[in-house]
Design a protein around this motif. Structure first.
Motif, PDB file in Angstrom:
ATOM      1  N   GLY A 105       1.560  -0.892  -0.104  1.00  0.00           N
ATOM      2  CA  GLY A 105      -0.294   0.423   0.262  1.00  0.00           C
ATOM      3  C   GLY A 105       0.208   0.845   0.067  1.00  0.00           C
ATOM      4  N   ALA A 106       2.111   1.205   0.093  1.00  0.00           N
ATOM      5  CA  ALA A 106       3.235   2.741   0.002  1.00  0.00           C
ATOM      6  C   ALA A 106       3.289   2.729  -1.233  1.00  0.00           C
ATOM      7  N   SER A 107       2.722   4.707  -0.850  1.00  0.00           N
ATOM      8  CA  SER A 107       3.476   5.384  -2.451  1.00  0.00           C
ATOM      9  C   SER A 107       5.308   5.677  -2.661  1.00  0.00           C
ATOM     10  N   VAL A 108       5.181   5.437  -3.376  1.00  0.00           N
ATOM     11  CA  VAL A 108       6.461   5.113  -4.346  1.00  0.00           C
ATOM     12  C   VAL A 108       6.989   6.189  -4.659  1.00  0.00           C
ATOM     13  N   GLU A 109       8.182   6.554  -5.140  1.00  0.00           N
ATOM     14  CA  GLU A 109       8.926   7.273  -6.306  1.00  0.00           C
ATOM     15  C   GLU A 109      10.447   6.850  -6.016  1.00  0.00           C
ATOM     16  N   ALA A 110      11.034   6.934  -7.588  1.00  0.00           N
ATOM     17  CA  ALA A 110      11.834   6.293  -7.315  1.00  0.00           C
ATOM     18  C   ALA A 110      12.280   7.054  -8.668  1.00  0.00           C
ATOM     19  N   TRP A 111      14.014   7.284  -8.973  1.00  0.00           N
ATOM     20  CA  TRP A 111      14.188   7.539 -10.307  1.00  0.00           C
ATOM     21  C   TRP A 111      15.153   6.195 -10.966  1.00  0.00           C
ATOM     22  N   ASP A 112      15.522   6.786 -12.490  1.00  0.00           N
ATOM     23  CA  ASP A 112      16.222   5.891 -13.139  1.00  0.00           C
ATOM     24  C   ASP A 112      16.508   6.398 -14.389  1.00  0.00           C
ATOM     25  N   PHE A 113      17.899   6.128 -14.908  1.00  0.00           N
ATOM     26  CA  PHE A 113      18.680   6.653 -15.861  1.00  0.00           C
ATOM     27  C   PHE A 113      18.279   5.430 -16.828  1.00  0.00           C
ATOM     28  N   VAL A 114      18.277   5.495 -18.010  1.00  0.00           N
ATOM     29  CA  VAL A 114      17.530   4.636 -19.342  1.00  0.00           C
ATOM     30  C   VAL A 114      18.245   5.016 -20.397  1.00  0.00           C
ATOM     31  N   TYR A 115      18.777   3.907 -21.116  1.00  0.00           N
ATOM     32  CA  TYR A 115      19.570   4.093 -22.392  1.00  0.00           C
ATOM     33  C   TYR A 115      18.891   3.292 -23.176  1.00  0.00           C
ATOM     34  N   TYR A 116      18.839   3.943 -24.673  1.00  0.00           N
ATOM     35  CA  TYR A 116      18.631   3.449 -25.166  1.00  0.00           C
ATOM     36  C   TYR A 116      19.624   3.402 -26.719  1.00  0.00           C
ATOM     37  N   ARG A 117      19.702   2.150 -27.506  1.00  0.00           N
ATOM     38  CA  ARG A 117      20.233   2.058 -28.673  1.00  0.00           C
ATOM     39  C   ARG A 117      19.479   1.832 -29.522  1.00  0.00           C
ATOM     40  N   PHE A 118      19.116   2.628 -30.857  1.00  0.00           N
ATOM     41  CA  PHE A 118      18.873   2.558 -32.176  1.00  0.00           C
ATOM     42  C   PHE A 118      19.475   1.833 -33.309  1.00  0.00           C
ATOM     43  N   ASN A 119      18.919   1.633 -33.283  1.00  0.00           N
ATOM     44  CA  ASN A 119      18.911   0.963 -35.243  1.00  0.00           C
ATOM     45  C   ASN A 119      17.485   0.616 -36.511  1.00  0.00           C
ATOM     46  N   ASP A 120      18.622   1.832 -37.365  1.00  0.00           N
ATOM     47  CA  ASP A 120      17.302   2.282 -38.618  1.00  0.00           C
ATOM     48  C   ASP A 120      16.149   2.360 -37.766  1.00  0.00           C
ATOM     49  N   GLY A 121      16.040   3.550 -36.921  1.00  0.00           N
ATOM     50  CA  GLY A 121      14.450   4.000 -36.193  1.00  0.00           C
ATOM     51  C   GLY A 121      14.506   3.403 -34.975  1.00  0.00           C
ATOM     52  N   LYS A 122      14.776   2.062 -35.015  1.00  0.00           N
ATOM     53  CA  LYS A 122      14.296   1.324 -33.384  1.00  0.00           C
ATOM     54  C   LYS A 122      14.951   0.608 -32.282  1.00  0.00           C
ATOM     55  N   VAL A 123      14.559   0.636 -31.512  1.00  0.00           N
ATOM     56  CA  VAL A 123      15.189   0.241 -30.499  1.00  0.00           C
ATOM     57  C   VAL A 123      15.795  -0.791 -30.133  1.00  0.00           C
ATOM     58  N   VAL A 124      16.830  -1.165 -30.452  1.00  0.00           N
ATOM     59  CA  VAL A 124      17.566  -2.507 -30.294  1.00  0.00           C
ATOM     60  C   VAL A 124      18.090  -3.389 -28.433  1.00  0.00           C
ATOM     61  N   GLU A 125      18.357  -2.024 -27.840  1.00  0.00           N
ATOM     62  CA  GLU A 125      18.788  -1.974 -26.521  1.00  0.00           C
ATOM     63  C   GLU A 125      18.290  -0.744 -25.209  1.00  0.00           C
ATOM     64  N   VAL A 126      18.350  -1.781 -24.445  1.00  0.00           N
ATOM     65  CA  VAL A 126      17.777  -1.279 -23.707  1.00  0.00           C
ATOM     66  C   VAL A 126      18.602  -1.270 -22.057  1.00  0.00           C
ATOM     67  N   ILE A 127      19.139  -0.658 -21.626  1.00  0.00           N
ATOM     68  CA  ILE A 127      19.977  -0.333 -20.419  1.00  0.00           C
ATOM     69  C   ILE A 127      18.847   0.262 -19.055  1.00  0.00           C
ATOM     70  N   SER A 128      18.907  -0.430 -18.090  1.00  0.00           N
ATOM     71  CA  SER A 128      17.880   0.583 -17.621  1.00  0.00           C
ATOM     72  C   SER A 128      18.144   0.423 -16.005  1.00  0.00           C
ATOM     73  N   PHE A 129      18.648   1.454 -14.410  1.00  0.00           N
ATOM     74  CA  PHE A 129      19.532   2.194 -14.343  1.00  0.00           C
ATOM     75  C   PHE A 129      18.858   2.263 -12.620  1.00  0.00           C
ATOM     76  N   PRO A 130      17.859   1.527 -12.631  1.00  0.00           N
ATOM     77  CA  PRO A 130      16.510   2.402 -11.175  1.00  0.00           C
ATOM     78  C   PRO A 130      17.538   2.330  -9.947  1.00  0.00           C
ATOM     79  N   ASP A 131      16.500   2.530  -9.201  1.00  0.00           N
ATOM     80  CA  ASP A 131      17.211   3.364  -8.179  1.00  0.00           C
ATOM     81  C   ASP A 131      15.743   2.357  -7.138  1.00  0.00           C
TER      82      ASP A 131
END
Length: 147
Positions: A105-131
């Motif tokens: 029932g806890a309300s939360v808020e956290a940060w995240d750094f998200v990296y995307y690498r594209f090829n031909d207009g589409k994301v081919v790699e995602v890296i997420s660094f959440p807190d």
């Protein structure tokens, strides 16, 4: 390979479409912006690396199940060459089971750094660094320092 300014802006728009999906949008939009064979890296506590757009969508569904009122905001978004990096915040109310953790029932808020690498207009790699520490602290999985 250097991407044109137009392509970098298009990549940022595609990343924004992904943020909009995480913020409650239709997950089918991901079919247009994420490659079918995308590689998604996230912390081992959250399942580690997964492969494929459907696995990415499964991760989204898992998070939404734990936080039915999930929100996601991108604050700083930069693009260079075929990459987009964003500082984001996410949160909601822990009302559903999440990775075996019963609802608190806890309300939360956290940060995240998200990296995307594209090829031909589409994301081919995602890296997420959440807190994760901040998230676990807010749902009561870890004790505050000094206690």
């Amino acid at each position: 390979m250097a991407e044109s300014q137009d392509q970098q802006e298009a990549n940022k728009r595609a990343a924004q479409q992904i943020y909009d999906v995480w913020d409650g949008g239709d997950e089918n939009v991901l079919d247009d912006v994420i490659a079918e064979d995308v590689v998604f890296d996230k912390p081992d506590h959250l399942g580690g690396q997964v492969h494929g757009r459907e696995a990415y969508k499964d991760n989204l569904r898992m998070v939404r199940a734990g936080f039915p009122d999930l929100f996601f905001r991108a604050h700083e978004v930069v693009a260079e060459d075929d990459k987009v990096m964003a500082y984001c915040t996410f949160g909601g109310t822990h009302e559903g089971n999440l990775m075996g953790v019963e609802p608190t029932g806890a309300s939360v808020e956290a940060w995240d750094f998200v990296y995307y690498r594209f090829n031909d207009g589409k994301v081919v790699e995602v890296i997420s660094f959440p807190d994760l520490y901040g998230l676990f602290l807010q749902v009561g999985l870890v004790e505050p320092p000094g206690e």
